[in-house]
Motif scaffolding. Structure first.
Motif, PDB file in Angstrom:
ATOM      1  N   MET A  85       1.660 -86.091 -35.373  1.00  0.00           N
ATOM      2  CA  MET A  85       0.272 -86.188 -34.909  1.00  0.00           C
ATOM      3  C   MET A  85       0.150 -87.101 -33.690  1.00  0.00           C
ATOM      4  O   MET A  85      -0.643 -86.827 -32.779  1.00  0.00           O
ATOM      5  CB  MET A  85      -0.621 -86.655 -36.052  1.00  0.00           C
ATOM      6  N   VAL A  86       0.919 -88.189 -33.671  1.00  0.00           N
ATOM      7  CA  VAL A  86       0.947 -89.034 -32.473  1.00  0.00           C
ATOM      8  C   VAL A  86       1.482 -88.221 -31.294  1.00  0.00           C
ATOM      9  O   VAL A  86       0.940 -88.266 -30.181  1.00  0.00           O
ATOM     10  CB  VAL A  86       1.803 -90.294 -32.716  1.00  0.00           C
ATOM     11  N   THR A  87       2.538 -87.457 -31.558  1.00  0.00           N
ATOM     12  CA  THR A  87       3.085 -86.593 -30.510  1.00  0.00           C
ATOM     13  C   THR A  87       2.052 -85.568 -30.050  1.00  0.00           C
ATOM     14  O   THR A  87       1.947 -85.261 -28.850  1.00  0.00           O
ATOM     15  CB  THR A  87       4.342 -85.867 -31.025  1.00  0.00           C
ATOM     16  N   ALA A  88       1.272 -85.044 -31.011  1.00  0.00           N
ATOM     17  CA  ALA A  88       0.224 -84.072 -30.659  1.00  0.00           C
ATOM     18  C   ALA A  88      -0.790 -84.692 -29.707  1.00  0.00           C
ATOM     19  O   ALA A  88      -1.211 -84.059 -28.725  1.00  0.00           O
ATOM     20  CB  ALA A  88      -0.467 -83.570 -31.924  1.00  0.00           C
ATOM     21  N   ALA A  89      -1.197 -85.947 -30.006  1.00  0.00           N
ATOM     22  CA  ALA A  89      -2.161 -86.623 -29.130  1.00  0.00           C
ATOM     23  C   ALA A  89      -1.561 -86.807 -27.737  1.00  0.00           C
ATOM     24  O   ALA A  89      -2.240 -86.591 -26.714  1.00  0.00           O
ATOM     25  CB  ALA A  89      -2.561 -87.968 -29.732  1.00  0.00           C
ATOM     26  N   LEU A  90      -0.271 -87.198 -27.673  1.00  0.00           N
ATOM     27  CA  LEU A  90       0.378 -87.395 -26.375  1.00  0.00           C
ATOM     28  C   LEU A  90       0.522 -86.073 -25.627  1.00  0.00           C
ATOM     29  O   LEU A  90       0.273 -86.000 -24.417  1.00  0.00           O
ATOM     30  CB  LEU A  90       1.749 -88.043 -26.577  1.00  0.00           C
ATOM     31  N   VAL A  91       0.941 -85.020 -26.352  1.00  0.00           N
ATOM     32  CA  VAL A  91       1.105 -83.704 -25.722  1.00  0.00           C
ATOM     33  C   VAL A  91      -0.227 -83.205 -25.168  1.00  0.00           C
ATOM     34  O   VAL A  91      -0.292 -82.681 -24.044  1.00  0.00           O
ATOM     35  CB  VAL A  91       1.687 -82.692 -26.736  1.00  0.00           C
ATOM     36  N   ALA A  92      -1.302 -83.388 -25.953  1.00  0.00           N
ATOM     37  CA  ALA A  92      -2.616 -82.938 -25.487  1.00  0.00           C
ATOM     38  C   ALA A  92      -3.029 -83.682 -24.222  1.00  0.00           C
ATOM     39  O   ALA A  92      -3.551 -83.076 -23.269  1.00  0.00           O
ATOM     40  CB  ALA A  92      -3.658 -83.140 -26.589  1.00  0.00           C
ATOM     41  N   MET A  93      -2.783 -85.000 -24.192  1.00  0.00           N
ATOM     42  CA  MET A  93      -3.148 -85.776 -23.002  1.00  0.00           C
ATOM     43  C   MET A  93      -2.306 -85.358 -21.792  1.00  0.00           C
ATOM     44  O   MET A  93      -2.805 -85.278 -20.674  1.00  0.00           O
ATOM     45  CB  MET A  93      -2.992 -87.270 -23.293  1.00  0.00           C
ATOM     46  N   VAL A  94      -0.998 -85.073 -22.017  1.00  0.00           N
ATOM     47  CA  VAL A  94      -0.139 -84.614 -20.924  1.00  0.00           C
ATOM     48  C   VAL A  94      -0.602 -83.259 -20.397  1.00  0.00           C
ATOM     49  O   VAL A  94      -0.688 -83.037 -19.178  1.00  0.00           O
ATOM     50  CB  VAL A  94       1.328 -84.535 -21.395  1.00  0.00           C
ATOM     51  N   LEU A  95      -0.924 -82.338 -21.314  1.00  0.00           N
ATOM     52  CA  LEU A  95      -1.368 -81.009 -20.897  1.00  0.00           C
ATOM     53  C   LEU A  95      -2.679 -81.083 -20.119  1.00  0.00           C
ATOM     54  O   LEU A  95      -2.870 -80.376 -19.124  1.00  0.00           O
ATOM     55  CB  LEU A  95      -1.525 -80.098 -22.116  1.00  0.00           C
ATOM     56  N   LEU A  96      -3.595 -81.946 -20.603  1.00  0.00           N
ATOM     57  CA  LEU A  96      -4.847 -82.129 -19.862  1.00  0.00           C
ATOM     58  C   LEU A  96      -4.572 -82.728 -18.484  1.00  0.00           C
ATOM     59  O   LEU A  96      -5.185 -82.338 -17.487  1.00  0.00           O
ATOM     60  CB  LEU A  96      -5.797 -83.032 -20.653  1.00  0.00           C
ATOM     61  N   GLY A  97      -3.627 -83.682 -18.446  1.00  0.00           N
ATOM     62  CA  GLY A  97      -3.268 -84.304 -17.174  1.00  0.00           C
ATOM     63  C   GLY A  97      -2.617 -83.331 -16.204  1.00  0.00           C
ATOM     64  O   GLY A  97      -2.705 -83.503 -14.978  1.00  0.00           O
ATOM     65  N   MET A  98      -1.959 -82.302 -16.741  1.00  0.00           N
ATOM     66  CA  MET A  98      -1.333 -81.267 -15.898  1.00  0.00           C
ATOM     67  C   MET A  98      -2.350 -80.263 -15.383  1.00  0.00           C
ATOM     68  O   MET A  98      -2.003 -79.372 -14.593  1.00  0.00           O
ATOM     69  CB  MET A  98      -0.251 -80.535 -16.697  1.00  0.00           C
ATOM     70  N   GLY A  99      -3.583 -80.396 -15.827  1.00  0.00           N
ATOM     71  CA  GLY A  99      -4.622 -79.499 -15.347  1.00  0.00           C
ATOM     72  C   GLY A  99      -4.908 -78.308 -16.226  1.00  0.00           C
ATOM     73  O   GLY A  99      -5.692 -77.433 -15.849  1.00  0.00           O
ATOM     74  N   LEU A 100      -4.299 -78.247 -17.407  1.00  0.00           N
ATOM     75  CA  LEU A 100      -4.577 -77.130 -18.313  1.00  0.00           C
ATOM     76  C   LEU A 100      -5.981 -77.277 -18.890  1.00  0.00           C
ATOM     77  O   LEU A 100      -6.440 -78.384 -19.191  1.00  0.00           O
ATOM     78  CB  LEU A 100      -3.563 -77.084 -19.453  1.00  0.00           C
ATOM     79  N   SER A 101      -6.648 -76.160 -19.040  1.00  0.00           N
ATOM     80  CA  SER A 101      -7.954 -76.163 -19.688  1.00  0.00           C
ATOM     81  C   SER A 101      -7.758 -76.229 -21.199  1.00  0.00           C
ATOM     82  O   SER A 101      -6.657 -75.994 -21.719  1.00  0.00           O
ATOM     83  CB  SER A 101      -8.732 -74.904 -19.324  1.00  0.00           C
ATOM     84  N   ILE A 102      -8.835 -76.530 -21.929  1.00  0.00           N
ATOM     85  CA  ILE A 102      -8.734 -76.587 -23.390  1.00  0.00           C
ATOM     86  C   ILE A 102      -8.367 -75.222 -23.975  1.00  0.00           C
ATOM     87  O   ILE A 102      -7.502 -75.150 -24.863  1.00  0.00           O
ATOM     88  CB  ILE A 102     -10.033 -77.153 -23.986  1.00  0.00           C
ATOM     89  N   PRO A 103      -8.952 -74.101 -23.534  1.00  0.00           N
ATOM     90  CA  PRO A 103      -8.472 -72.807 -24.044  1.00  0.00           C
ATOM     91  C   PRO A 103      -6.984 -72.578 -23.787  1.00  0.00           C
ATOM     92  O   PRO A 103      -6.287 -71.999 -24.627  1.00  0.00           O
ATOM     93  CB  PRO A 103      -9.331 -71.791 -23.290  1.00  0.00           C
ATOM     94  N   GLN A 104      -6.485 -73.038 -22.632  1.00  0.00           N
ATOM     95  CA  GLN A 104      -5.051 -72.899 -22.366  1.00  0.00           C
ATOM     96  C   GLN A 104      -4.220 -73.752 -23.318  1.00  0.00           C
ATOM     97  O   GLN A 104      -3.105 -73.372 -23.692  1.00  0.00           O
ATOM     98  CB  GLN A 104      -4.757 -73.260 -20.911  1.00  0.00           C
ATOM     99  N   ILE A 105      -4.743 -74.896 -23.730  1.00  0.00           N
ATOM    100  CA  ILE A 105      -4.054 -75.723 -24.729  1.00  0.00           C
ATOM    101  C   ILE A 105      -3.978 -74.977 -26.057  1.00  0.00           C
ATOM    102  O   ILE A 105      -2.966 -75.028 -26.762  1.00  0.00           O
ATOM    103  CB  ILE A 105      -4.759 -77.083 -24.883  1.00  0.00           C
ATOM    104  N   PHE A 106      -5.057 -74.259 -26.422  1.00  0.00           N
ATOM    105  CA  PHE A 106      -5.014 -73.427 -27.635  1.00  0.00           C
ATOM    106  C   PHE A 106      -3.874 -72.399 -27.541  1.00  0.00           C
ATOM    107  O   PHE A 106      -3.142 -72.170 -28.502  1.00  0.00           O
ATOM    108  CB  PHE A 106      -6.343 -72.691 -27.830  1.00  0.00           C
ATOM    109  N   MET A 107      -3.746 -71.776 -26.366  1.00  0.00           N
ATOM    110  CA  MET A 107      -2.711 -70.756 -26.173  1.00  0.00           C
ATOM    111  C   MET A 107      -1.314 -71.361 -26.301  1.00  0.00           C
ATOM    112  O   MET A 107      -0.448 -70.822 -27.012  1.00  0.00           O
ATOM    113  CB  MET A 107      -2.868 -70.104 -24.799  1.00  0.00           C
ATOM    114  N   VAL A 108      -1.088 -72.483 -25.626  1.00  0.00           N
ATOM    115  CA  VAL A 108       0.227 -73.129 -25.672  1.00  0.00           C
ATOM    116  C   VAL A 108       0.579 -73.529 -27.097  1.00  0.00           C
ATOM    117  O   VAL A 108       1.715 -73.349 -27.558  1.00  0.00           O
ATOM    118  CB  VAL A 108       0.253 -74.353 -24.727  1.00  0.00           C
ATOM    119  N   THR A 109      -0.400 -74.047 -27.832  1.00  0.00           N
ATOM    120  CA  THR A 109      -0.159 -74.467 -29.218  1.00  0.00           C
ATOM    121  C   THR A 109       0.196 -73.277 -30.092  1.00  0.00           C
ATOM    122  O   THR A 109       1.098 -73.362 -30.940  1.00  0.00           O
ATOM    123  CB  THR A 109      -1.402 -75.183 -29.770  1.00  0.00           C
ATOM    124  N   ALA A 110      -0.492 -72.162 -29.918  1.00  0.00           N
ATOM    125  CA  ALA A 110      -0.195 -70.960 -30.713  1.00  0.00           C
ATOM    126  C   ALA A 110       1.216 -70.453 -30.434  1.00  0.00           C
ATOM    127  O   ALA A 110       1.939 -70.049 -31.358  1.00  0.00           O
ATOM    128  CB  ALA A 110      -1.220 -69.871 -30.412  1.00  0.00           C
TER     129      ALA A 110
END
Length: 628
Positions: free
Chosen positions: A385-410
């Motif tokens: 879960m800590v890794t999830a929080a870090l991954v989400a922050m990195v993905l947001l920092g890379m410019g991914l949108s929240i829907p794109q984060i859903f796609m990457v996670t799936a």
């Protein structure tokens, strides 16, 4: 308790007080956390100048930080001390933490509230090993899936109601902050009162010496769990689910606000349908599993998590509304129902995924070490879960949108799940068996409880079709080592599955005497290790539906390793697609129609001295009767 009623547990003292205690704990956690996340998202400027997206991912991360630091100690405490007393102590701690939180609310101190978030994380850390180790001590084996399902349903309904109440109360002007502050104290007190009804639950390891060093104990704990490969990989699978869920849920506030253009009511709606989905999936597990631990549901759940997670990305792209909407206007928007549908079914398939994993871990772990295994799992959950929080922050920092984060996670879920299931093919074998008996056939298992839940035995059955092993595996409460013809065992591509499932290839002595001797050695070793071994004494598939003469292999096996022999009979499979009768197999299957009925009938165990080929054949014939 009636076998088909998991809710009957809620009327029993061994379950009900504990259920309500954990329900109120989950409820209070989420009233508090959601209120805090909501006030930060929708009223940020009056509380902080820190980036809202950063805080929405940081606060859940801080909540689970104590799992990393104190889970090893919590697991030891839960194994060493009586669980009802420990439960009451944890509830008193919750009251103290909510008093600190109330001070933060009333003084408008964000960082005091953040400290209380860490405190509630500590509360959950201490209670986690108690929660899942308590159930196997108080419930029967056949109640465990249903009990876990009710607990998971209660947890996620508690999460749902807490999220709804927290989000609604905190924005209630002008008294929202006061309502949250005093309401969470009241819920904590109520949780302590219900904990007083939890029955005595003795410590499984009262002489355990506590290792207070969290680092060395964590390493030792995880090392102990790794010794049981299936349990360890199940723990990893469980932790991956929390990684998946943590990324999804952390994005919901801004997803609702910035992409769906909804008010906080839309955020609450997303949480509601997701949590209801988890609860529904958890409760459905008992019915879909046939009141036993059915790990075949785990791959089914993983498939659903990826499919509906990816579709949530696609549904988000087709949502075009740009005006601020409330719940009523949101559900009237084009594409909104598809988004809600995806959220519900991510939850449903999450329930299918997580409940059997919990039950598997509970039943395949040494009871004296169960709390520490659960603690090790909580450590892994926290890391993920800590890794999830870090991954989400990195993905947001890379410019991914929240829907794109859903796609990457799936997509990540699909890769990780496939990796785990290839490492433990038992999951895939059970999945194929489960799909078989819920699609092509309606399978009735008669007296399947005669298959022992522990200890060695030889299972003997008539051989009707190429899918006999799957039907038998689906009816068994535990893994089976199947003895199979070496030519089938060596079929390219699927041979890896047979090897991974620890099937035992055998050949007639006239074909390969060495392989036959090796097979008997492997069978003896498996029985000595306490495994179930299944053999088809006819040595080949029937060509006319009748039961051929039994060979002497079983008699040879029990002469070397005296164990009970359990006769079984498959009924209703003859004439299906994978049988070897004359004529066109597809035509035969078409005549039978879809969802045809078949049965596996299990007989009384026979002592080794009673076993002869003719006696076994008579037993199997009697069990089968006239129904081929």
């Amino acid at each position: 308790m009636q076998k088909n009623s998991q809710f009957a547990l809620l009327r029993q003292r061994r379950f009900a007080p504990f259920f309500w205690t954990q329900f109120l704990g989950a409820f209070n956690d989420n009233v508090f956390k959601t209120a805090l996340l909501t006030i930060i998202t929708y009223d940020a400027l009056t509380w902080t100048t820190t980036d809202v997206g950063l805080l929405n991912n940081l606060i859940p991360g801080l909540f689970i930080l104590p799992f990393l630091l104190f889970s090893a100690t919590a697991g030891q405490l839960a194994d060493k001390f009586e669980k009802s007393r420990l439960t009451r102590f944890v509830k008193l701690l919750e009251i103290a933490i909510m008093l600190v939180a109330a001070a933060g609310w009333l003084t408008h101190s964000l960082w005091l509230l953040v400290a209380a978030v860490v405190g509630m994380g500590l509360h959950s850390t201490l209670f986690g090993p108690v929660k899942y180790a308590y159930l196997p001590q108080q419930l029967k084996a056949e109640e465990l899936v249903g009990g876990n399902g009710v607990i998971e349903m209660g947890t996620f309904v508690g999460i749902l109601l807490g999220e709804v109440l927290g989000a609604v109360l905190v924005l209630h002007k002008p008294w929202g902050v006061h309502l949250v502050a005093f309401g969470t104290i009241a819920i904590a007190v109520l949780g302590w009162l219900t904990s007083r009804g939890v029955p005595l639950t003795p410590a499984p390891a009262p002489n355990l010496r506590i290792n207070w060093n969290p680092l060395t104990e964590t390493v030792r704990n995880i090392g102990h769990t790794r010794q049981n490969r299936t349990v360890f990989l199940s723990v990893l699978g469980n932790s991956w689910f929390w990684f998946y869920g943590a990324i999804l849920l952390a994005q919901f506030p801004l997803y609702a606000k910035n992409y769906l253009h909804g008010d906080h009511g839309v955020f609450v709606l997303l949480l509601t349908v997701f949590s209801l989905g988890i609860g529904a999936g958890s409760l459905l597990c008992e019915r879909l599993s046939g009141h036993k631990i059915e790990i075949g549901l785990v791959p089914f759940g993983a498939i659903g998590l990826s499919v509906f997670g990816f579709d949530l990305f696609l549904a988000s792209l087709s949502y075009v509304n740009t005006e601020l909407v409330g719940v009523q206007d949101f559900v009237a928007q084009k594409g909104s129902w598809r988004i809600l549908f995806d959220c519900v079914f991510i939850g449903v398939f999450g329930g299918f995924y997580i409940v059997p994993l919990f039950a598997l871990i509970q039943t395949r772990t040494d009871p004296a070490h169960l709390s520490r295994t659960i603690a090790g799992m909580n450590i892994m959950n926290a890391l993920f879960m800590v890794t999830a929080a870090l991954v989400a922050m990195v993905l947001l920092g890379m410019g991914l949108s929240i829907p794109q984060i859903f796609m990457v996670t799936a997509l990540m879920n699909a890769v990780v799940a496939l990796y785990i299931f290839l490492l433990v093919p038992e999951f895939l074998m059970r999945f194929f068996a489960w799909m078989l008996i819920h699609t092509l056939h309606r399978v009735e298992a008669v007296d399947a409880d005669r298959i022992p839940e522990a200890g060695p035995a030889v299972l003997v059955c008539n051989h009707v079709s190429y899918m006999d092993a799957l039907v038998i595996a689906a009816a068994s409460p535990r893994p089976i080592r199947f003895v199979m013809d070496h030519r089938i065992f060596g079929i390219p591509v699927i041979s890896w599955l047979f090897r991974a499932a620890k099937a035992i290839p055998i050949a007639p002595a006239r074909e390969d005497a060495k392989l036959m001797a090796q097979a008997y050695d492997q069978i003896a070793a498996a029985l000595e290790e306490g495994d179930l071994v299944c053999i088809f004494p006819e040595g080949k598939l029937t060509r006319d539906g009748e039961i051929d003469a039994f060979r002497s292999g079983v008699q040879h096996i029990v002469a070397r390793t005296p164990v009970p022999v359990i006769p079984m009979a498959l009924r209703g499979l003859w004439g299906s697609l994978l049988t070897r009768g004359d004529g066109n197999p597809f035509e035969r299957s078409f005549r039978r129609g879809p969802w045809s009925r078949l049965s596996l009938s299990v007989g009384e165990p026979l002592a080794p001295a009673e076993v002869t080929p003719d006696a076994l054949r008579r037993q199997v014939l009697a069990l089968r009767g006239d129904w081929k």
